[in-house]
Design an enzyme around this catalytic site. Structure first.
Site, PDB file in Angstrom:
ATOM      1  N   LYS A 105       0.859  -1.185   0.000  1.00 57.94           N
ATOM      2  CA  LYS A 105       0.000   0.000   0.000  1.00 57.94           C
ATOM      3  C   LYS A 105       0.892   1.231   0.000  1.00 57.94           C
ATOM      4  O   LYS A 105       2.044   1.175   0.453  1.00 57.94           O
ATOM      5  CB  LYS A 105      -0.875   0.025   1.264  1.00 57.94           C
ATOM      6  CG  LYS A 105      -2.118   0.852   1.097  1.00 57.94           C
ATOM      7  CD  LYS A 105      -3.217   0.064   0.408  1.00 57.94           C
ATOM      8  CE  LYS A 105      -4.483   0.876   0.272  1.00 57.94           C
ATOM      9  NZ  LYS A 105      -5.633   0.052  -0.121  1.00 57.94           N
TER      10      LYS A 105
HETATM   11  P1  NAD Z   1     -13.170   7.620  -2.231  1.00 60.44           P
HETATM   12  O1  NAD Z   1     -12.170   8.666  -1.971  1.00 60.44           O
HETATM   13  O2  NAD Z   1     -13.692   7.419  -3.599  1.00 60.44           O
HETATM   14  O3  NAD Z   1     -14.452   7.861  -1.271  1.00 60.44           O
HETATM   15  C1  NAD Z   1     -14.354   7.989   0.121  1.00 60.44           C
HETATM   16  C2  NAD Z   1     -15.717   8.452   0.627  1.00 60.44           C
HETATM   17  O4  NAD Z   1     -15.722   8.422   2.065  1.00 60.44           O
HETATM   18  C3  NAD Z   1     -16.076   9.886   0.227  1.00 60.44           C
HETATM   19  O5  NAD Z   1     -17.464   9.981  -0.027  1.00 60.44           O
HETATM   20  C4  NAD Z   1     -15.714  10.688   1.484  1.00 60.44           C
HETATM   21  O6  NAD Z   1     -16.424  11.921   1.594  1.00 60.44           O
HETATM   22  C5  NAD Z   1     -16.128   9.691   2.553  1.00 60.44           C
HETATM   23  N1  NAD Z   1     -15.478   9.913   3.845  1.00 60.44           N
HETATM   24  C6  NAD Z   1     -14.167  10.134   4.099  1.00 60.44           C
HETATM   25  N2  NAD Z   1     -13.973  10.302   5.414  1.00 60.44           N
HETATM   26  C7  NAD Z   1     -15.185  10.156   5.992  1.00 60.44           C
HETATM   27  C8  NAD Z   1     -15.654  10.207   7.342  1.00 60.44           C
HETATM   28  N3  NAD Z   1     -14.798  10.442   8.334  1.00 60.44           N
HETATM   29  N4  NAD Z   1     -16.976  10.004   7.558  1.00 60.44           N
HETATM   30  C9  NAD Z   1     -17.827   9.767   6.543  1.00 60.44           C
HETATM   31  N5  NAD Z   1     -17.457   9.704   5.248  1.00 60.44           N
HETATM   32  C10 NAD Z   1     -16.157   9.908   5.004  1.00 60.44           C
HETATM   33  O7  NAD Z   1     -12.544   6.263  -1.653  1.00 60.44           O
HETATM   34  P2  NAD Z   1     -12.962   4.764  -1.999  1.00 60.44           P
HETATM   35  O8  NAD Z   1     -12.060   4.290  -3.066  1.00 60.44           O
HETATM   36  O9  NAD Z   1     -14.430   4.678  -2.143  1.00 60.44           O
HETATM   37  O10 NAD Z   1     -12.510   4.009  -0.676  1.00 60.44           O
HETATM   38  C11 NAD Z   1     -13.369   3.898   0.453  1.00 60.44           C
HETATM   39  C12 NAD Z   1     -12.864   2.779   1.342  1.00 60.44           C
HETATM   40  O11 NAD Z   1     -12.863   1.553   0.607  1.00 60.44           O
HETATM   41  C13 NAD Z   1     -11.448   2.934   1.882  1.00 60.44           C
HETATM   42  O12 NAD Z   1     -11.369   2.359   3.153  1.00 60.44           O
HETATM   43  C14 NAD Z   1     -10.622   2.132   0.899  1.00 60.44           C
HETATM   44  O13 NAD Z   1      -9.393   1.712   1.431  1.00 60.44           O
HETATM   45  C15 NAD Z   1     -11.559   0.982   0.646  1.00 60.44           C
HETATM   46  N6  NAD Z   1     -11.326   0.245  -0.605  1.00 60.44           N
HETATM   47  C16 NAD Z   1     -11.318   0.868  -1.806  1.00 60.44           C
HETATM   48  C17 NAD Z   1     -11.097   0.127  -2.958  1.00 60.44           C
HETATM   49  C18 NAD Z   1     -11.149   0.727  -4.331  1.00 60.44           C
HETATM   50  O14 NAD Z   1     -11.069  -0.041  -5.315  1.00 60.44           O
HETATM   51  N7  NAD Z   1     -11.304   2.025  -4.484  1.00 60.44           N
HETATM   52  C19 NAD Z   1     -10.860  -1.256  -2.861  1.00 60.44           C
HETATM   53  C20 NAD Z   1     -10.899  -1.873  -1.623  1.00 60.44           C
HETATM   54  C21 NAD Z   1     -11.132  -1.109  -0.484  1.00 60.44           C
END
Ligand code: NAD
Length: 417
Positions: A105
């Protein structure tokens, strides 16, 4: 109060899984330490001519089962313990769905919304150059995570390729389609979450058509989950981002909310018929059937867990539930589909993208989604069956499946020299 440390949280579950598997410390002690940790200073010339220096990281947790794989996060809260934990979770995630990768990561401590597109490009390219010795299709393959997207993956691919002198699409996944991205990759994590949500609801005797669902986070993962559920006719009663949380007991109009966010870039200020604004904490503790935390880690803490009323939690985010909270939720018989299983769809389709790049062929979207579904259901069944037959939580069961695979790989390879 003990300060939250994501890596320590990961170790607690790991040690528990190792004990249940009857492992000696010497069998897995190497896996308590990441293989490599790199910290880099990333100087960026800002548009006004000043210079800012950002801290960046890349951690490779394990390469025992294949090249290291894991996303890159741009967020002000990024720190080495978080990146180490996220890297380790990638190792377990790839092992639980049985794809031939280890875990990595990366991240930069930055609030990207404060940067212009040109500044963001310079930041990404300089960071890529700084971690270049670690990268490569056979070494370490980044992907998107919080606040990073296809455009940023394109810049990473371009920077790496410039140093090599030829195009290397397979060095990064989640790229734009035009330069070797895969159909279905953008939606893959959310699609995977929706697949396991359907599976667990079915096993628990809950009808998704009648269920009340709350989703925290409206980014790539949360937004996709909300859209897929909405298209299937499921009722999402609450939704949030970092600025606001929305609630409508009759169900939210997700199409309308997408249109609002497209223009305003936030849920804040959205007014819909019957919609009221609540807090993120209220969202997490609503009386719902399914709760999908899909924002960031450390959201369901001990204090929140006491008040959680959901019957099922499907972890779209990485590490949304603390170890203390996990114990409380287990005592309350709340079923949790853990992050390393629930959100593995993203890395599964990243793997497909890498395979397509290496073979220089393209699959159609139906093929991608069919293969994704097959792997998610196979992995879900494996974890669920252990959980049922041994009486362990699904989190512990998933870690046991994963740890067993990684330890076997390490044993077969042996310790160098
Ligand atoms: P992103 O940046 O697209 O979206 C994150 C969202 O969470 C946004 O809507 C943001 O406003 C919201 N957010 C951030 N902090 C917050 C808080 N304290 N309270 C409420 N909402 C909050 O990110 P993403 O890619 O959707 O990732 C989200 C999660 O999923 C992370 O934990 C990431 O590690 C995990 N994840 C993502 C992927 C991927 O393919 N993008 C894969 C596996 C896991």
């Amino acid at each position: 109060m003990v300060k939250y440390n994501a890596y320590q949280e990961m170790l607690d579950v790991l040690d528990d899984a190792a004990e249940k598997l009857g492992l000696e410390l010497s069998d897995y002690t190497a896996l308590r330490h990441p293989e490599r940790e790199l910290k880099v200073a990333v100087p960026v010339e800002m548009d006004d001519g000043t210079l800012r220096v950002f801290s960046g990281y890349r951690v490779q947790h394990s390469s025992s089962r294949g090249p290291c794989k894991g996303g890159i996060r741009f967020h002000p809260g990024v720190n080495i313990d978080e990146v180490k934990a996220l890297a380790a979770w990638m190792t377990w995630k790839c092992a639980v769905v049985n794809i031939p990768y280890g875990g990595a990561k990366g991240g930069i401590e930055v609030e990207p919304s404060e940067l212009s597109a040109r500044e963001l490009s310079r930041l990404t390219r300089r960071y890529t150059a700084a971690i270049l010795p670690l990268l490569g299709p056979e070494r370490d393959i980044p992907a998107p995570d919080i606040n990073t997207d296809a455009r940023i993956m394109g810049w990473i691919m371009d920077t790496y390729s410039m140093f090599k002198g030829y195009s290397v699409p397979s060095v990064v996944t989640g790229k734009p389609l035009e330069i070797g991205g895969s159909l279905g990759r953008k939606e893959a994590t959310g699609r995977g979450v929706s697949i396991v949500a359907d599976e667990i609801a079915f096993r628990a005797g809950i009808s998704m058509q009648k269920a009340r669902i709350a989703v925290q986070g409206f980014g790539n993962v949360g937004g996709t989950v909300a859209r897929i559920f909405y298209e299937k006719g499921y009722k999402i009663v609450a939704l949030s981002d970092k600025d606001s949380a929305l609630y409508n007991e009759k169900g939210l109009n997700i199409d309308e909310i997408f249109a609002y966010v497209e223009v305003n870039k936030t849920l804040k200020g959205y007014i819909g018929k019957g919609v009221q604004e609540i807090t993120n904490e209220e969202l997490l503790t609503l009386d719902v059937d399914i709760l999908v935390p899909a924002a960031i880690e450390n959201q369901i803490t001990k204090e929140i867990a006491d008040k959680v009323k959901a019957k099922i939690i499907v972890e779209g985010a990485n590490g949304p539930t603390t170890t203390e909270a996990d114990k409380i939720l287990n005592e309350k018989n709340i079923i949790i589909v853990p992050d390393i299983l629930a959100n593995a769809g993203g890395v599964v389709v990243s793997y497909f993208e890498w395979v397509q790049n290496l073979q220089a062929i393209f699959w159609d979207e139906h093929e991608v989604n069919t293969m994704l579904k097959r792997i998610m259901i196979r992995s879900f069944d494996e974890v669920y069956d252990i959980s049922k037959s041994k009486g362990f939580s699904m989190r512990l069961s998933a870690y046991m499946v994963a740890l067993n695979r990684v330890v076997m790989a390490k044993k077969i390879r042996g310790i160098f020299p």
